[in-house]
Design a protein around this motif. Structure first.
Motif, PDB file in Angstrom:
ATOM      1  N   PRO A   1       0.840  -1.208   0.000  1.00  0.00           N
ATOM      2  CA  PRO A   1       0.000   0.000   0.000  1.00  0.00           C
ATOM      3  C   PRO A   1       0.870   1.252   0.000  1.00  0.00           C
ATOM      4  N   PRO A   2       0.548   2.243  -0.815  1.00  0.00           N
ATOM      5  CA  PRO A   2       1.369   3.461  -0.880  1.00  0.00           C
ATOM      6  C   PRO A   2       1.345   4.231   0.437  1.00  0.00           C
ATOM      7  N   ASP A   3       2.416   4.937   0.698  1.00  0.00           N
ATOM      8  CA  ASP A   3       2.503   5.843   1.832  1.00  0.00           C
ATOM      9  C   ASP A   3       1.789   7.136   1.430  1.00  0.00           C
ATOM     10  N   MET A   4       0.612   7.380   2.006  1.00  0.00           N
ATOM     11  CA  MET A   4      -0.199   8.526   1.582  1.00  0.00           C
ATOM     12  C   MET A   4       0.528   9.850   1.840  1.00  0.00           C
ATOM     13  N   GLY A   5       1.279   9.911   2.938  1.00  0.00           N
ATOM     14  CA  GLY A   5       2.044  11.119   3.216  1.00  0.00           C
ATOM     15  C   GLY A   5       3.066  11.397   2.129  1.00  0.00           C
ATOM     16  N   ALA A   6       3.722  10.324   1.660  1.00  0.00           N
ATOM     17  CA  ALA A   6       4.714  10.492   0.598  1.00  0.00           C
ATOM     18  C   ALA A   6       4.047  10.886  -0.708  1.00  0.00           C
ATOM     19  N   VAL A   7       2.853  10.314  -0.975  1.00  0.00           N
ATOM     20  CA  VAL A   7       2.115  10.662  -2.196  1.00  0.00           C
ATOM     21  C   VAL A   7       1.756  12.145  -2.181  1.00  0.00           C
ATOM     22  N   ILE A   8       1.197  12.598  -1.064  1.00  0.00           N
ATOM     23  CA  ILE A   8       0.787  14.002  -0.952  1.00  0.00           C
ATOM     24  C   ILE A   8       2.003  14.924  -0.996  1.00  0.00           C
ATOM     25  N   GLY A   9       3.097  14.497  -0.356  1.00  0.00           N
ATOM     26  CA  GLY A   9       4.316  15.300  -0.368  1.00  0.00           C
ATOM     27  C   GLY A   9       4.887  15.465  -1.765  1.00  0.00           C
ATOM     28  N   ALA A  10       4.880  14.375  -2.543  1.00  0.00           N
ATOM     29  CA  ALA A  10       5.395  14.447  -3.909  1.00  0.00           C
ATOM     30  C   ALA A  10       4.543  15.375  -4.755  1.00  0.00           C
ATOM     31  N   LEU A  11       3.242  15.274  -4.609  1.00  0.00           N
ATOM     32  CA  LEU A  11       2.351  16.140  -5.383  1.00  0.00           C
ATOM     33  C   LEU A  11       2.557  17.608  -5.000  1.00  0.00           C
ATOM     34  N   GLY A  12       2.745  17.852  -3.694  1.00  0.00           N
ATOM     35  CA  GLY A  12       2.976  19.219  -3.230  1.00  0.00           C
ATOM     36  C   GLY A  12       4.257  19.803  -3.777  1.00  0.00           C
ATOM     37  N   ALA A  13       5.225  18.936  -4.071  1.00  0.00           N
ATOM     38  CA  ALA A  13       6.506  19.385  -4.623  1.00  0.00           C
ATOM     39  C   ALA A  13       6.489  19.428  -6.145  1.00  0.00           C
ATOM     40  N   GLY A  14       5.316  19.183  -6.724  1.00  0.00           N
ATOM     41  CA  GLY A  14       5.193  19.213  -8.177  1.00  0.00           C
ATOM     42  C   GLY A  14       5.735  17.984  -8.858  1.00  0.00           C
ATOM     43  N   GLN A  15       5.868  16.883  -8.107  1.00  0.00           N
ATOM     44  CA  GLN A  15       6.403  15.639  -8.664  1.00  0.00           C
ATOM     45  C   GLN A  15       5.297  14.588  -8.781  1.00  0.00           C
ATOM     46  N   GLN A  16       5.483  13.675  -9.699  1.00  0.00           N
ATOM     47  CA  GLN A  16       4.534  12.569  -9.846  1.00  0.00           C
ATOM     48  C   GLN A  16       4.946  11.444  -8.901  1.00  0.00           C
ATOM     49  N   PRO A  17       4.080  11.065  -7.968  1.00  0.00           N
ATOM     50  CA  PRO A  17       4.460   9.997  -7.034  1.00  0.00           C
ATOM     51  C   PRO A  17       4.589   8.653  -7.726  1.00  0.00           C
TER      52      PRO A  17
END
Length: 303
Positions: free
Chosen positions: A78-94
């Motif tokens: 299961p993906p780490d939701m915090g990491a997913v949201i963090g990547a999106l916030g940094a303009g990156q594709q998780p």
């Protein structure tokens, strides 16, 4: 409608197997029903499907990947939701096991396998988002769009009620160890997102949850689908290019994807019709079936 008018199979689509069922005359124009987050095609109940088929449609329902009898991606953690949201916030594709676009590809692959060039596409919740992607990115395959209790990904629109989000994200008991605890968790969530239009039918909900357990439960499947939803971002610019007849259906009592999201969806799609159903929550109970079936039939018939 007799049982011989219902048929199904499991079909290989790329790297996944997709379980599906069809109702009605296979020579009739097709309506494709897409299920929501972590749920199975049986949420589109047999009476609902047969009511649509009785209006002259071939109605197809299927299990999304990671649900029911379709392929479970249990080998993907299961993906780490915090990491997913963090990547999106940094303009990156998780980095995700799959995206909503991959799930839209499953739907297109199923249409290809069934020899269907264009279909009327209907999606609920996450399925509505997948249906939107089909209509916006693959419009030549879509005759009409119906988006039910869904949204555009617009960050300015309010999200779930905090307690609903806590129930959604909270860990459910393992049904292999604590089946009654698992059912109680599922019933509590279903009761909370149900509307006020009719009393909550706990017995019917329990039976549905048991049916889904019997058909198959992917470990971490809901989390993988949720990560794909989060990563899909704001679709409004794409939705502005939709040219097929479109219908948006939303319940006035939806605490998971609030009514404002339905209004936002209808505003984003040129010419879309908005049907607000008083007392409906984030589900499709039997008391709304006639109205929803008539609305879907109406937009499809006019396409």
């Amino acid at each position: 409608m007799a049982d011989h008018d219902r048929r199904g199979a499991i079909t290989r689509i790329g790297a996944v197997d997709i379980a599906w069922e069809s109702f009605g005359d296979p020579d009739h124009p097709a309506i494709l029903l897409i299920a929501g987050l972590g749920t199975q095609m049986i949420r589109w109940t047999v009476p609902f499907c047969r009511a649509l088929a009785a209006r002259g449609w071939r109605v197809i329902r299927f299990d999304n990947r990671d649900t029911g009898c379709s392929t479970h991606l249990d080998h993907c953690p299961p993906p780490d939701m915090g990491a997913v949201i963090g990547a999106l916030g940094a303009g990156q594709q998780p980095d995700l096991p799959y995206t909503l676009h991959d799930m839209a590809g499953d739907a297109l692959g199923l249409l290809d396998a069934l020899g269907i060039g264009r279909a009327h596409v209907v999606g609920r919740s996450m399925g509505g988002m997948i249906a939107q992607i089909l209509a916006s990115d693959h419009g030549h395959r879509v005759r009409s769009l119906t988006s039910i209790m869904s949204g555009t990904g617009n960050p300015a629109v309010a999200g779930p009620a905090p307690d609903v989000l806590a129930l959604l994200l909270g860990p459910a008991p393992d049904p292999a160890i604590d089946p009654e605890g698992f059912l109680a968790h599922g019933l509590a969530f279903a009761r909370r997102i149900a509307g006020t239009g009719r009393p909550f039918d706990a017995a019917a909900c329990r039976a549905l949850l048991l049916d889904e357990l019997r058909r198959g439960r992917a470990r971490g499947g809901t989390a993988r689908q949720l990560a794909a939803m989060i990563a899909a971002g704001d679709r409004r610019r794409r939705l502005a290019g939709i040219t097929v007849p479109s219908l948006v259906i939303h319940g006035s009592d939806d605490p998971l994807i609030p009514p404002a999201a339905g209004r936002d969806t209808a505003a984003a799609i040129p010419g879309a019709t908005l049907l607000d159903i008083e007392g409906m929550g984030h589900d499709l109970p039997p008391w709304v079936h006639d109205r929803v079936v008539a609305a879907i039939d109406g937009v499809a018939s006019g396409a």
